[in-house]
Design a protein around this motif. Structure first.
Motif, PDB file in Angstrom:
ATOM      1  N   GLY A  35       0.947  -0.812   0.125  1.00 46.46           N
ATOM      2  CA  GLY A  35      -0.163  -0.537  -0.393  1.00 46.46           C
ATOM      3  C   GLY A  35       0.939   1.136   0.095  1.00 46.46           C
ATOM      4  N   GLY A  36       2.225   1.300  -0.157  1.00 42.79           N
ATOM      5  CA  GLY A  36       2.994   2.454   0.009  1.00 42.79           C
ATOM      6  C   GLY A  36       3.412   2.628  -1.942  1.00 42.79           C
ATOM      7  N   TRP A  37       3.845   3.783  -1.859  1.00 45.84           N
ATOM      8  CA  TRP A  37       4.442   3.968  -2.838  1.00 45.84           C
ATOM      9  C   TRP A  37       5.885   3.772  -3.651  1.00 45.84           C
ATOM     10  N   HIS A  38       6.174   3.079  -4.234  1.00 47.64           N
ATOM     11  CA  HIS A  38       7.536   3.921  -5.216  1.00 47.64           C
ATOM     12  C   HIS A  38       7.797   4.872  -6.710  1.00 47.64           C
ATOM     13  N   HIS A  39       8.561   5.845  -6.035  1.00 46.93           N
ATOM     14  CA  HIS A  39       8.800   6.167  -7.297  1.00 46.93           C
ATOM     15  C   HIS A  39       9.761   6.180  -8.769  1.00 46.93           C
ATOM     16  N   VAL A  40       9.539   6.040  -9.795  1.00 50.87           N
ATOM     17  CA  VAL A  40       9.137   5.170 -10.640  1.00 50.87           C
ATOM     18  C   VAL A  40      10.044   6.061 -11.512  1.00 50.87           C
ATOM     19  N   ALA A  41      11.390   6.328 -12.612  1.00 51.57           N
ATOM     20  CA  ALA A  41      11.936   6.486 -13.687  1.00 51.57           C
ATOM     21  C   ALA A  41      12.446   5.723 -14.747  1.00 51.57           C
ATOM     22  N   SER A  42      12.386   5.647 -16.024  1.00 49.01           N
ATOM     23  CA  SER A  42      12.544   4.800 -16.467  1.00 49.01           C
ATOM     24  C   SER A  42      13.532   5.615 -17.838  1.00 49.01           C
ATOM     25  N   PHE A  43      14.142   4.042 -18.347  1.00 47.12           N
ATOM     26  CA  PHE A  43      14.277   4.892 -19.676  1.00 47.12           C
ATOM     27  C   PHE A  43      14.696   3.957 -21.254  1.00 47.12           C
ATOM     28  N   THR A  44      14.458   4.159 -22.411  1.00 48.56           N
ATOM     29  CA  THR A  44      14.360   2.787 -23.381  1.00 48.56           C
ATOM     30  C   THR A  44      15.551   2.220 -24.013  1.00 48.56           C
ATOM     31  N   GLU A  45      15.344   0.403 -23.913  1.00 42.31           N
ATOM     32  CA  GLU A  45      16.553   0.077 -23.993  1.00 42.31           C
ATOM     33  C   GLU A  45      15.940  -1.157 -25.421  1.00 42.31           C
ATOM     34  N   THR A  46      16.845  -0.831 -26.334  1.00 38.27           N
ATOM     35  CA  THR A  46      16.225  -1.856 -27.303  1.00 38.27           C
ATOM     36  C   THR A  46      17.399  -3.022 -27.754  1.00 38.27           C
ATOM     37  N   GLU A  62      18.648  -9.851 -18.457  1.00 39.45           N
ATOM     38  CA  GLU A  62      17.575  -9.467 -20.190  1.00 39.45           C
ATOM     39  C   GLU A  62      16.946  -8.435 -19.682  1.00 39.45           C
ATOM     40  N   GLU A  63      16.722  -6.988 -19.240  1.00 37.87           N
ATOM     41  CA  GLU A  63      16.237  -6.042 -18.888  1.00 37.87           C
ATOM     42  C   GLU A  63      15.534  -5.895 -20.820  1.00 37.87           C
ATOM     43  N   SER A  64      15.040  -5.289 -21.352  1.00 42.42           N
ATOM     44  CA  SER A  64      14.710  -5.012 -22.545  1.00 42.42           C
ATOM     45  C   SER A  64      13.658  -3.899 -22.118  1.00 42.42           C
ATOM     46  N   GLY A  65      13.247  -3.099 -23.819  1.00 42.40           N
ATOM     47  CA  GLY A  65      12.433  -2.510 -23.753  1.00 42.40           C
ATOM     48  C   GLY A  65      12.066  -1.390 -23.106  1.00 42.40           C
ATOM     49  N   LEU A  66      11.199  -1.163 -22.583  1.00 44.26           N
ATOM     50  CA  LEU A  66      10.882   0.154 -21.101  1.00 44.26           C
ATOM     51  C   LEU A  66      11.280  -0.321 -20.084  1.00 44.26           C
ATOM     52  N   VAL A  67      12.673  -0.088 -19.732  1.00 44.30           N
ATOM     53  CA  VAL A  67      13.651  -0.211 -17.776  1.00 44.30           C
ATOM     54  C   VAL A  67      12.746   0.514 -17.188  1.00 44.30           C
ATOM     55  N   GLU A  68      12.181  -0.171 -16.492  1.00 46.57           N
ATOM     56  CA  GLU A  68      11.535   0.928 -15.156  1.00 46.57           C
ATOM     57  C   GLU A  68      12.776   1.062 -13.799  1.00 46.57           C
ATOM     58  N   PHE A  69      13.169   1.445 -13.152  1.00 48.68           N
ATOM     59  CA  PHE A  69      13.851   1.644 -11.795  1.00 48.68           C
ATOM     60  C   PHE A  69      13.000   2.628 -10.911  1.00 48.68           C
ATOM     61  N   THR A  70      13.483   2.202  -9.342  1.00 48.52           N
ATOM     62  CA  THR A  70      12.239   3.117  -8.232  1.00 48.52           C
ATOM     63  C   THR A  70      13.713   3.762  -7.982  1.00 48.52           C
ATOM     64  N   SER A  71      14.092   4.227  -6.915  1.00 49.30           N
ATOM     65  CA  SER A  71      14.250   5.632  -6.138  1.00 49.30           C
ATOM     66  C   SER A  71      14.749   4.793  -4.955  1.00 49.30           C
ATOM     67  N   GLN A  72      13.621   3.465  -4.566  1.00 48.39           N
ATOM     68  CA  GLN A  72      14.736   3.196  -3.271  1.00 48.39           C
ATOM     69  C   GLN A  72      15.325   2.183  -3.749  1.00 48.39           C
ATOM     70  N   GLU A  73      15.571   1.526  -4.896  1.00 51.92           N
ATOM     71  CA  GLU A  73      16.568   0.494  -5.591  1.00 51.92           C
ATOM     72  C   GLU A  73      17.652   1.484  -5.750  1.00 51.92           C
ATOM     73  N   MET A  74      17.086   2.091  -6.381  1.00 47.44           N
ATOM     74  CA  MET A  74      18.697   3.294  -6.569  1.00 47.44           C
ATOM     75  C   MET A  74      19.154   3.759  -4.880  1.00 47.44           C
ATOM     76  N   ILE A  75      18.680   4.092  -4.188  1.00 47.53           N
ATOM     77  CA  ILE A  75      19.448   4.423  -2.546  1.00 47.53           C
ATOM     78  C   ILE A  75      20.669   2.880  -2.420  1.00 47.53           C
ATOM     79  N   ASP A  76      19.903   2.062  -2.868  1.00 48.72           N
ATOM     80  CA  ASP A  76      19.994   0.469  -2.048  1.00 48.72           C
ATOM     81  C   ASP A  76      21.471   0.107  -3.112  1.00 48.72           C
TER      82      ASP A  76
END
Ligand code: GLU
Length: 305
Positions: A173-184, A190-204
């Motif tokens: 029920g909490g929130w993640h802030h997400v940014a993304s980039f396009t990976e061809t 194997e991440e591909s296409g629209l790659v999303e990642f969270t601020s928490q993941e950046m910190i950790d």
């Protein structure tokens, strides 16, 4: 389409470099675009004009063409300084005096848990950030210090970056802030296409990365985003080892108001033992293959093109 190949002139060009350069070149040519060569010579203690001359000679021999004069990072320090000033004024940088040993020691404290390996080595435990936030009042009261290591405060940076305004709800029920980039191409998992990642993941998993180095001013992550923007690079084609670092680049582009290119991370060329080719692996140097009579077509075959 504008692509680029950005080698450091600190050793011979090897098969892995050739693969990256040929991909970036061919993609641009197929699209009727431009391929750029950029010399990543920020580390003036290791960059050598002889290596630069040799790598250009090897690339030309491979049949690649790029407009000259090519951009040499050491000639653009003022642009990196300006970007550092902006981040400093936003209150997102702090000086760090920790040595590698200090970091290892701080991370071995029982409350720290298992140290996490990020794109630049161990995720920084924040020792100097804590010290700095106690001392500091407002950044405008402190001019940006010179000749010191400056780290990005990842927590605050992800809060401030417009790229992270998109939110997704978490299971609890909490929130993640997400940014993304396009990976061809694809990432390590194997991440591909629209790659999303969270601020928490950046910190950790990335943490407070170094953006200014004590010895030579700007660090790679800062220079690369400034350069790609200054050169209007639309497609960044490079090895998969830089996939995780792309998240740092997307964050910096967002903070500095720079455009975000499309990314294509390619497989790494490994030696027979499955080891990644190091720059100093002379046995795989293009120059060695040339001396042994190989043709550019042989090199393309060797890297699977
Ligand atoms: N000089 C960097 C390297 O060789 C360039 C990385 C990039 O293409 O962004 O790893």
């Amino acid at each position: 389409m504008i692509t680029r190949f950005a080698p450091s002139p600190t050793g011979p060009l090897h098969l892995g470099h050739a693969y990256s350069a040929i991909l970036a070149h061919d993609r641009a040519m197929q699209a009727g675009g431009t391929f750029l060569l950029r010399i990543d010579d920020l580390d003036q203690t290791r960059a050598r004009p002889e290596w630069e001359a040799q790598l250009k000679d090897d690339l030309r021999w491979l049949g690649l063409w790029w407009p000259e004069p090519c951009r040499r990072e050491s000639e653009h320090m003022a642009e990196y300084e300006a970007a550092l000033d902006r981040l400093w004024e936003m209150g997102l940088l702090y000086p760090c005096t920790c040595t590698r040993r200090d970091i290892r020691e701080a991370l071995s404290a029982p409350q720290e848990g298992i140290p996490v390996e990020g794109p630049d080595g161990l995720v920084y435990p924040g020792t100097c950030r804590a010290r700095w936030s106690m001392e500091q009042t407002f950044p405008e009261d402190h001019p940006r210090p010179q000749g010191v290591t400056l780290r990005l405060d990842m927590d605050n940076a992800t809060r401030l970056a417009p790229a992270f305004t998109h939110r997704i709800e978490t299971r609890d029920g909490g929130w993640h802030h997400v940014a993304s980039f396009t990976e061809t191409g694809s990432g390590q998992r194997e991440e591909s296409g629209l790659v999303e990642f969270t601020s928490q993941e950046m910190i950790d998993t990335i943490g407070d990365v170094v953006l200014a180095r004590r010895d030579f001013g700007a660090a790679y992550h800062l220079a690369v985003v400034v350069d790609d923007a200054a050169q209007d690079v639309t497609h960044v084609i490079r090895g998969r080892d830089l996939f995780e670092a792309t998240k740092i680049h997307v964050l910096l582009q967002s903070l500095l108001g720079l455009p975000r290119p499309v990314y294509h991370h390619h497989r790494l060329i490994r030696d027979d033992a499955g080891k990644r080719l190091a720059k100093r692996d002379d046995a795989r140097a293009i120059a060695t293959y040339r001396a042994e009579g190989a043709t550019p077509a042989d090199i393309r075959r060797l890297v699977g093109l």
